[in-house]
Design a protein around this motif. Structure first.
Motif, PDB file in Angstrom:
ATOM      1  N   GLY A  77       0.816  -1.218   0.000  1.00 59.03           N
ATOM      2  CA  GLY A  77       0.000   0.000   0.000  1.00 59.03           C
ATOM      3  C   GLY A  77       0.845   1.262   0.000  1.00 59.03           C
ATOM      4  N   ARG A  78       1.899   1.266   0.817  1.00 58.06           N
ATOM      5  CA  ARG A  78       2.795   2.431   0.841  1.00 58.06           C
ATOM      6  C   ARG A  78       3.517   2.608  -0.487  1.00 58.06           C
ATOM      7  N   ARG A  82       3.271   5.844  -3.021  1.00 56.48           N
ATOM      8  CA  ARG A  82       4.454   6.591  -3.488  1.00 56.48           C
ATOM      9  C   ARG A  82       4.461   6.714  -5.001  1.00 56.48           C
ATOM     10  N   GLU A  83       4.149   5.620  -5.678  1.00 54.57           N
ATOM     11  CA  GLU A  83       4.124   5.649  -7.143  1.00 54.57           C
ATOM     12  C   GLU A  83       3.032   6.583  -7.659  1.00 54.57           C
ATOM     13  N   ALA A  88       1.564  11.596 -10.227  1.00 54.46           N
ATOM     14  CA  ALA A  88       0.750  12.803 -10.169  1.00 54.46           C
ATOM     15  C   ALA A  88       1.614  14.049 -10.227  1.00 54.46           C
ATOM     16  N   ALA A  89       2.825  13.992  -9.641  1.00 51.59           N
ATOM     17  CA  ALA A  89       3.721  15.139  -9.625  1.00 51.59           C
ATOM     18  C   ALA A  89       4.417  15.358 -10.963  1.00 51.59           C
ATOM     19  N   ASP A  90       4.440  14.347 -11.784  1.00 53.15           N
ATOM     20  CA  ASP A  90       5.120  14.462 -13.074  1.00 53.15           C
ATOM     21  C   ASP A  90       4.262  15.296 -14.035  1.00 53.15           C
TER      22      ASP A  90
END
Length: 96
Positions: A77-78, A82-83, A88-90
């Motif tokens: 889940g973690r 993170r992925e 989303a930040a890309d």
């Protein structure tokens, strides 16, 4: 379907698929190694023990990961979160 129910359904599906994957792995292990044992006996040598043991360790590790550390656990889940955050930040879109 509530959020919790949807999450439970998704996790149950993931775990069932992992268990089916292990059963398929075990079936292939049994069939292939039966053939190797037959070849080994036909040749009069006992070399088939090496693939049995080597692959058996892999099957054991696969089984432990499926039955003892169920997919969808806290670590998975973690990692998924993170992925998601990285994707989303890309701003460029597809990072590959």
């Amino acid at each position: 379907m509530s959020i919790d129910q949807a999450r439970i359904e998704k996790l149950a599906l993931r775990r069932a698929k992992a268990k089916l994957g292990w059963f398929a792995h075990a079936a292939v292990y049994a069939l292939v190694n039966l053939g190797l044992v037959a070849l080994s006996l036909a040749s009069g040598r006992s070399w088939a023990i090496y693939p049995l043991l080597g692959w058996g360790v892999g099957l054991l590790a696969h089984g432990l990961s499926v039955w003892m550390l169920p997919p969808g656990g806290a670590l998975l889940g973690r990692m998924v979160e993170r992925e998601r955050a990285r994707l989303a930040a890309d701003a460029k879109g597809d990072p590959w």
